[in-house]
Scaffold this motif. Sequence first.
Motif, PDB file in Angstrom:
ATOM      1  N   LEU A  56       0.769  -1.120  -0.110  1.00  0.00           N
ATOM      2  CA  LEU A  56      -0.243   0.094   0.146  1.00  0.00           C
ATOM      3  C   LEU A  56       0.480   1.121   0.014  1.00  0.00           C
ATOM      4  CD1 LEU A  56      -2.507  -0.916   2.579  1.00  0.00           C
ATOM      5  CD2 LEU A  56      -2.695  -1.276   0.335  1.00  0.00           C
ATOM      6  N   GLN A  57       0.459   1.968  -0.604  1.00  0.00           N
ATOM      7  CA  GLN A  57       1.786   3.263  -0.905  1.00  0.00           C
ATOM      8  C   GLN A  57       2.665   3.308  -1.171  1.00  0.00           C
ATOM      9  OE1 GLN A  57      -0.048   4.333   3.363  1.00  0.00           O
ATOM     10  NE2 GLN A  57       0.464   6.673   3.150  1.00  0.00           N
ATOM     11  N   CYS A  58       3.026   2.458  -2.445  1.00  0.00           N
ATOM     12  CA  CYS A  58       4.192   1.847  -3.617  1.00  0.00           C
ATOM     13  C   CYS A  58       4.739   2.578  -4.194  1.00  0.00           C
ATOM     14  CB  CYS A  58       3.573   0.642  -4.370  1.00  0.00           C
ATOM     15  SG  CYS A  58       2.650   0.770  -5.462  1.00  0.00           S
ATOM     16  N   HIS A  59       4.210   4.291  -3.827  1.00  0.00           N
ATOM     17  CA  HIS A  59       4.925   5.449  -4.759  1.00  0.00           C
ATOM     18  C   HIS A  59       4.675   4.139  -6.309  1.00  0.00           C
ATOM     19  CE1 HIS A  59       6.876   9.330  -5.866  1.00  0.00           C
ATOM     20  NE2 HIS A  59       8.136   8.969  -5.490  1.00  0.00           N
ATOM     21  N   THR A 138      -8.987  -1.710   6.934  1.00  0.00           N
ATOM     22  CA  THR A 138      -8.812  -1.802   5.792  1.00  0.00           C
ATOM     23  C   THR A 138      -7.637  -2.719   5.106  1.00  0.00           C
ATOM     24  OG1 THR A 138      -9.526   0.668   4.554  1.00  0.00           O
ATOM     25  CG2 THR A 138      -7.603  -0.774   2.880  1.00  0.00           C
ATOM     26  N   VAL A 139      -6.446  -2.521   6.273  1.00  0.00           N
ATOM     27  CA  VAL A 139      -5.657  -4.201   5.727  1.00  0.00           C
ATOM     28  C   VAL A 139      -5.837  -4.925   6.675  1.00  0.00           C
ATOM     29  CG1 VAL A 139      -3.769  -4.775   7.357  1.00  0.00           C
ATOM     30  CG2 VAL A 139      -3.582  -1.590   6.416  1.00  0.00           C
ATOM     31  N   GLY A 147      -2.829 -14.150   7.324  1.00  0.00           N
ATOM     32  CA  GLY A 147      -2.137 -13.207   7.095  1.00  0.00           C
ATOM     33  C   GLY A 147      -1.703 -12.307   7.879  1.00  0.00           C
ATOM     34  N   PHE A 148      -0.885 -11.099   7.364  1.00  0.00           N
ATOM     35  CA  PHE A 148      -0.354 -10.587   8.168  1.00  0.00           C
ATOM     36  C   PHE A 148      -0.040  -9.295   7.289  1.00  0.00           C
ATOM     37  CE2 PHE A 148       3.670 -12.767   7.402  1.00  0.00           C
ATOM     38  CZ  PHE A 148       4.724 -11.429   6.995  1.00  0.00           C
ATOM     39  N   LEU A 149       0.304  -7.810   8.751  1.00  0.00           N
ATOM     40  CA  LEU A 149       0.311  -6.748   8.002  1.00  0.00           C
ATOM     41  C   LEU A 149       2.103  -6.420   8.149  1.00  0.00           C
ATOM     42  CD1 LEU A 149       0.526  -3.462   7.897  1.00  0.00           C
ATOM     43  CD2 LEU A 149      -0.976  -3.347  10.642  1.00  0.00           C
ATOM     44  N   ALA A 211      -4.849   1.590  16.985  1.00  0.00           N
ATOM     45  CA  ALA A 211      -5.948   0.662  15.456  1.00  0.00           C
ATOM     46  C   ALA A 211      -5.634  -0.271  14.903  1.00  0.00           C
ATOM     47  CB  ALA A 211      -5.178   1.848  14.256  1.00  0.00           C
ATOM     48  N   VAL A 212      -4.462  -1.096  14.890  1.00  0.00           N
ATOM     49  CA  VAL A 212      -4.670  -1.990  14.683  1.00  0.00           C
ATOM     50  C   VAL A 212      -4.550  -3.414  15.188  1.00  0.00           C
ATOM     51  CG1 VAL A 212      -2.074  -4.325  14.121  1.00  0.00           C
ATOM     52  CG2 VAL A 212      -1.605  -2.067  13.262  1.00  0.00           C
TER      53      VAL A 212
END
Length: 265
Positions: A56-59, A138-139, A147-149, A211-212
């Motif tokens: 996410l937000q990969c530029h 969203t994550v 799975g994991f963040l 938040a997580v």
Amino acid sequence: MDYLETNRANWNARVPIHVSSAFYDVEDFTASGRSVLRPFEVAEVGDVSGRRLAHLQCHFGLDTLSWARLGAEVTGLDFSPAAIDQARRIAAGCGIRARFVTADVYDAAEALGETYDVVYTGIGALVWLPDLTRWAETVAALLKPGGFLYLAEFHPFADILDDETGTKVTHDYFARGPQVWEEPYTYTGGELAEHRTSVQFQHGLGEVVSAVAAAGLRVEFVHEHDRTLFRRFATLADDGTGYRLPDGAPKIPLMYSLRAAAPAT
């Protein structure tokens, strides 16, 4: 001010400067097969061979493509269409199979339409997001069971210190309102001809972890690191693995990393 459109215009303007910069050295990245990931990230994420990873937000995707070079099946998402166009171009030049999607991070679950073994977000991403609760939800929606963040970020503690020495508290750690910046230069040193305004949001470490956890993810670790990627303060020295305070000086946290897992079922 519409923070999203302001920041999108700012990042669209940065893309050509960044792609041509020595900081990113896209030509060498394409030709050499090198990775731009930090060693601690690779060690903490572990083997990604055959795993599906969303960045996410990969530029324009150098981190994303570095995970692909380690064997992951990668998808990158960014709100800047200019960045995503370049990411696709670079992937083709590297001969790497990768999917890149243009969308705001809060729309990622719908935009990507699938789930992943790993959701990765890289350094300098969270400051652009006003709502971490929505981001964490969203994550969680993007993760497969089990799975994991994995998050690697600049430590918010460093942002309260004076820019010159990094030894004096000069800023409010708990300031959360939008901060409007007018900056003519990007961090690569290139000058922006237009769209110099950006809107940023500070987040404390407790806010991130809370938040997580509230999104239903189990925090496996939060590691704090005494080095960073650039000379954040004039007193920092490059020891070959990053910039940190000299030996003998009291250490402060300059970066952190977090890993949090989705329920297995």
